[in-house]
Scaffold this motif. Structure first.
Motif, PDB file in Angstrom:
ATOM      1  N   VAL A 109       0.849  -1.184   0.000  1.00 40.44           N
ATOM      2  CA  VAL A 109       0.000   0.000   0.000  1.00 40.44           C
ATOM      3  C   VAL A 109       0.888   1.238   0.000  1.00 40.44           C
ATOM      4  O   VAL A 109       1.686   1.427   0.910  1.00 40.44           O
ATOM      5  CB  VAL A 109      -0.898   0.036   1.261  1.00 40.44           C
ATOM      6  N   PRO A 110       0.787   2.085  -1.033  1.00 39.55           N
ATOM      7  CA  PRO A 110       1.602   3.294  -1.023  1.00 39.55           C
ATOM      8  C   PRO A 110       1.007   4.339  -0.079  1.00 39.55           C
ATOM      9  O   PRO A 110      -0.211   4.388   0.116  1.00 39.55           O
ATOM     10  CB  PRO A 110       1.552   3.792  -2.467  1.00 39.55           C
ATOM     11  N   ARG A 188      11.243   5.877   3.296  1.00 42.83           N
ATOM     12  CA  ARG A 188      10.691   4.973   2.296  1.00 42.83           C
ATOM     13  C   ARG A 188       9.206   4.832   2.577  1.00 42.83           C
ATOM     14  O   ARG A 188       8.790   3.941   3.292  1.00 42.83           O
ATOM     15  CB  ARG A 188      11.372   3.606   2.366  1.00 42.83           C
ATOM     16  N   PRO A 189       8.383   5.774   2.072  1.00 40.99           N
ATOM     17  CA  PRO A 189       6.995   5.869   2.507  1.00 40.99           C
ATOM     18  C   PRO A 189       6.133   4.674   2.105  1.00 40.99           C
ATOM     19  O   PRO A 189       5.281   4.763   1.232  1.00 40.99           O
ATOM     20  CB  PRO A 189       6.495   7.164   1.867  1.00 40.99           C
ATOM     21  N   SER A 190       6.358   3.548   2.723  1.00 47.03           N
ATOM     22  CA  SER A 190       5.530   2.355   2.571  1.00 47.03           C
ATOM     23  C   SER A 190       6.000   1.369   3.625  1.00 47.03           C
ATOM     24  O   SER A 190       6.987   1.613   4.329  1.00 47.03           O
ATOM     25  CB  SER A 190       5.661   1.767   1.172  1.00 47.03           C
ATOM     26  N   TRP A 191       5.287   0.276   3.728  1.00 49.87           N
ATOM     27  CA  TRP A 191       5.650  -0.715   4.749  1.00 49.87           C
ATOM     28  C   TRP A 191       5.965  -2.052   4.102  1.00 49.87           C
ATOM     29  O   TRP A 191       5.243  -2.510   3.229  1.00 49.87           O
ATOM     30  CB  TRP A 191       4.504  -0.881   5.755  1.00 49.87           C
ATOM     31  N   THR A 192       7.065  -2.670   4.512  1.00 54.75           N
ATOM     32  CA  THR A 192       7.369  -4.042   4.123  1.00 54.75           C
ATOM     33  C   THR A 192       7.912  -4.770   5.334  1.00 54.75           C
ATOM     34  O   THR A 192       8.594  -4.163   6.163  1.00 54.75           O
ATOM     35  CB  THR A 192       8.512  -4.154   3.097  1.00 54.75           C
TER      36      THR A 192
END
Lengths: 277, 379
Positions: A109-110, A188-192
Motif C-alpha cells: 500500500v503506497p 521509504r513511505p511504505s511498509w514491508t
C-alpha cells in the motif's frame, strides 16, 4: 558534494535517532539489544496510523509504541533482573515477528502523503543536542549517569535506580520509535516486512562508536550515511570491487573502535541492580 | 444406528477427500512481503490452490539456505508429495533431500541440476527487459539510464544485457549505469544507490530488488522507472512506464496438473526443465496486469523514432509488434541474436545465431553500453 552531504544526513537520521535511543538507556546502565524489533514495530504502527489518520499522528503513534516497548523491556531487564542481553535479543525477535505478522495487510500500500524528511532530520539533530544538555546540565542527567556508573551509591543517595532506568528506557524507546516512523513515513513511505534491514543493529554499534556521547553520535551517524552513499557513488568509477564497498562502513567501525580504545562504557552497563546484594 | 452409520460415512468421506488431495509445499527464501520474488511465488501458489480443487498447499517463508533440509524433512513428515524450493541457494539441500526421499517430487526454481525426482523451472524476463529497454532508450534525455542490481550472477547479468541491448537499439550512444547492492532485499541500499545514480544524471531507472524503493525514489526527482516482478504502477502512477511481471501460477498449475495426471513421476524428471517466457504467458510486460505501457507515456513513445532495418518506426509500434511476436507460439525475434559483441569487443554471439539456453544461463559478459563494475567479467 552537496548531494553527498544531504544523503549523509538523510540516511544518517534513522541511525542517529535509534542510536540516541539506545545510548540514553545505556547511560543508565541498561543495554537495549531490542532496537531492530522496536524500530520495525513502531514503523508499522506509524505507517498504519499515518495511512488511516494523518502522518503527523503516525509519528506520535510510532514514538508511543517505542516508549511502550522500552517499558516492556524494563519489566524484564529492570524489575525481573533478567539477563539484559537475552531480554533485548528476545525483544528484537518479537518486534520483527509481530510486525511481520500484523503488517500483512499494509504491504503493497503506497502512502499518499509522506512526511518531508528534512523536518525529521532537523528534529533528530535537535534531540542530539538536547540529550547532550540533559546529560551535562540537568539533575535527571546527573541521576541517570550515577545510576549507570554506580547504582549502589545512587541508591544510597535516595535516587530510585529502577525509576530512572524505566524513564530512560521509555524516553529512549520513544526515540527508537521515531526512527521507525521516519523509515515508514518519510525515508521509504511504505511498509514491508523486515524493512529495517539491519539498521537497528548498526545503531547499537553506533553507540559504541560514539563512546556514549550524543554529539559524537551525530558525527558517527552521518559518517555512516556518507559512506553508505559513497559506496554507490564511487562504485565503477574507482577500481575497487563492489563487495569491498559494501563492507566499507563496517570496516570503518572496526577501525574507529580499534583507535578509540579509551572510550569507556558506563560501569554498571548490563548489570541488573538488586538492592539486597 | 443409522446416525452412527451416517457419521461413519461422513468420516470416511472426509478421510477419502483428504487423502485424495495432492499436497504441494513451498520453501520461500524471503518474507512474502509487499512485492518481489517471494511475494510473486506466493501469489502463484494461491492462484494454483484456488484453481485446482484437488490441491492443498503449505509454505514456510524466510528459510535461510542452510535451513532448507530441515524444512524438507518437516514437509515430508507432514505428507507433502511435491516440494517447490524457490531459491538458487537451495540447490544442494534439494538434491540431498531428493536422495533421502526418492518418492517425493521436487522442483527447484532457477536450478541448474536435476535428478530423477528433481525438476527445474524458471519464468524468465530477458525478452521483457529488452522491450522495456527500448522504451527506456526513448525516454532518457540525458542518455544515462540507471540500473540498481542485486547480485552479479548470470541471471541478473542476462537481464541487464537484454535491457541495455534494447536501450541501445533506440539510442546507440546511451549508457546503462549499473550499481550493485549485493542484496535481493534491502530498501535502504536500493534507495541510496538510486540517489547516487540520480546525482550522476540518470533519468530513467530499472532494477532488480524486491521492493518498490527505486520507483519511489526516482519519482521524487521526476525520473521514469520500470516496475519489477509485480505490478508497481500504484507506487508512482505518473512515472512508472512499464515493467516485468511474473506469473508463476502458470508454471505451478502446469506442473501440478501433470503430477496429478501421472505424467510426472519421481522417476522421470531428469529432463524436465521449464524456462518459460512470454510465449508461455509465464511473464508479462506491464506497469500493471493487462497494461503493457502506462497510457500516460504512450504518446511520448509514439513520437520517439528508431531505425529498424533502415526504416524509421515509432518506438511504441516497435515494442508492441515485438511483444505480439514474442507472445505468439512461434516467435521469430530474440534479443540475443547475433552478431553481438561484448563491451570489450569480443564476439559473443555470431551473426544469425541465437544464444543457446546454456549460453543464456551462464552469461557473464557485459553488453556494450553497460557502464560500471562487473564482477566476474570474462577477459
Amino acid at each position: 558534494m552537496e548531494e553527498a552531504l544531504l544523503r549523509a544526513v538523510l540516511f544518517g537520521t534513522p541511525l542517529l535517532l535509534a542510536g540516541l535511543g539506545a545510548l540514553l538507556s545505556e547511560r543508565g546502565g541498561v543495554v537495549n539489544l531490542g532496537v531492530e524489533g522496536m524500530m520495525a514495530l513502531s514503523a508499522l504502527v506509524a505507517f498504519a496510523v499515518g495511512l488511516k489518520v494523518h502522518p503527523a499522528l503516525g509519528v506520535l503513534a510510532g514514538m508511543g509504541v517505542g516508549a511502550l516497548l522500552g517499558l516492556f523491556l524494563g519489566v524484564f531487564a529492570v524489575s525481573l533482573r533478567a539477563n539484559q542481553f537475552v531480554a533485548g535479543l528476545a525483544l528484537a525477535a518479537l518486534g520483527l515477528g509481530a510486525s511481520g505478522l500484523l503488517g500483512k495487510r499494509y504491504e503493497g500500500v503506497p502512502l499518499p502523503n509522506p512526511l518531508p524528511e528534512g523536518i525529521l532530520a532537523a528534529l533528530a539533530l535537535a534531540l542530539a543536542f538536547g540529550l547532550h544538555l540533559l546529560f551535562s546540565r540537568s539533575r535527571f542527567g546527573l541521576y541517570l549517569r550515577s545510576v549507570g556508573e554506580n547504582p549502589k551509591a545512587a541508591d544510597l543517595f535516595g535516587v530510585s535506580v529502577d525509576g530512572v532506568r524505566y524513564l530512560a528506557l521509555a524516553l529512549g524507546g520513544g526515540m527508537i520509535g521515531l526512527a521507525g516512523a521516519y523509515l515508514s513515513l518519510a525515508y521509504r513511505p511504505s511498509w514491508t516486512d523486515g524493512m529495517t534491514a539491519g539498521l537497528g543493529w548498526v545503531a547499537i554499534a553506533l553507540v559504541i562508536l560514539a563512546a556514549w556521547q550524543p554529539l559524537r553520535a551525530i558525527f558517527g551517524a552521518y559518517l555512516f550515511g556518507l559512506l553508505f552513499f559513497l559506496q554507490f557513488r564511487l562504485q565503477g568509477s574507482v577500481p575497487i570491487p563492489s563487495e569491498a564497498f559494501a563492507a566499507m562502513p563496517y570496516l570503518l567501525v572496526i577501525l574507529v573502535l580499534a583507535l578509540s580504545g579509551r572510550a569507556r562504557a558506563p560501569k554498571a552497563l548490563g548489570q541488573p541492580f538488586d538492592r539486597g546484594r | 444406528m443409522r446416525r452412527i452409520l451416517g457419521f461413519l460415512l461422513l468420516a470416511l468421506g472426509l478421510a477419502w477427500a483428504q487423502g485424495d488431495k495432492l499436497k504441494a509445499c513451498f520453501i520461500y527464501v524471503g518474507p512474502i512481503g509487499d512485492a518481489g520474488w517471494t511475494y510473486a511465488h506466493d501469489v502463484g501458489r494461491k492462484k494454483a490452490e484456488a484453481a485446482l480443487p484437488w490441491l492443498e498447499t503449505r509454505y514456510v517463508e524466510s528459510v535461510p539456505e542452510a535451513q532448507a533440509l530441515p524444512v524438507i524433512d518437516r514437509f515430508v513428515r507432514e505428507g507433502c508429495q511435491v516440494i517447490f524450493a524457490t531459491s538458487f541457494g537451495y540447490m544442494e539441500a534439494v538434491l540431498e533431500g531428493a536422495k533421502k526421499y526418492p518418492n517425493v517430487i521436487f522442483a527447484h526454481a532457477t536450478g541448474i541440476k536435476r535428478a530423477p525426482n528433481v525438476a527445474t523451472y524458471m519464468a524468465d524476463f530477458y525478452q521483457v527487459y529488452y522491450l522495456n529497454g527500448l522504451a527506456a532508450g526513448a525516454l532518457s534525455k540525458t542518455g544515462k539510464v540507471g540500473y540498481v542490481a542485486a547480485f552479479p550472477i548470470p541471471e541478473v547479468k542476462r537481464h541487464i544485457n537484454a535491457f541495455t541491448l534494447g536501450v541501445r537499439a533506440v539510442n546507440p550512444k546511451a549508457q546503462v549505469l549499473v550499481r550493485w547492492i549485493n542484496a535481493w532485499y534491502d530498501p535502504a541500499k536500493a534507495r541510496e544507490a538510486t540517489e547516487a545514480l540520480l546525482a550522476q544524471g540518470a533519468d530513467v531507472f530499472a532494477f532488480t530488488e524486491d521492493t518498490p524503493t527505486v520507483i519511489q525514489t526516482a519519482a521524487k526527482k521526476g525520473a521514469y522507472s520500470f516496475g519489477h516482478y509485480t505490478p508497481m504502477l500504484k507506487f508512482a502512477p505518473d512515472h512508472v512506464v512499464s515493467g516485468q511481471i511474473v506469473h508463476w501460477d502458470v508454471i505451478y498449475m502446469d506442473f501440478l496438473k501433470k503430477v496429478k495426471e501421472g505424467v510426472y513421476t519421481p522417476k522421470n524428471l531428469e529432463k524436465v526443465d521449464y524456462f518459460w517466457l512470454l510465449e508461455h504467458k509465464a511473464v508479462e510486460m506491464g506497469a500493471d496486469y493487462g497494461v503493457p505501457i502506462n497510457p500516460k507515456h504512450v504518446p511520448l513513445l509514439q513520437k520517439a523514432q528508431m531505425t529498424v532495418g533502415g526504416r524509421k518506426v515509432s518506438v511504441h509500434d516497435r515494442i508492441m509488434a515485438l511483444l505480439k511476436d514474442m507472445q505468439s507460439p512461434k516467435p521469430t525475434f530474440d534479443p540475443f541474436t547475433g552478431p553481438i559483441q561484448d563491451r570489450k569487443g569480443v564476439l559473443r554471439i555470431p551473426a544469425g545465431k541465437k544464444a543457446t539456453l546454456e549460453e543464456l544461463l551462464t552469461m557473464e559478459w557485459a553488453a556494450p553500453g553497460v557502464v560500471g563494475d562487473w564482477p566476474g567479467e570474462p577477459k
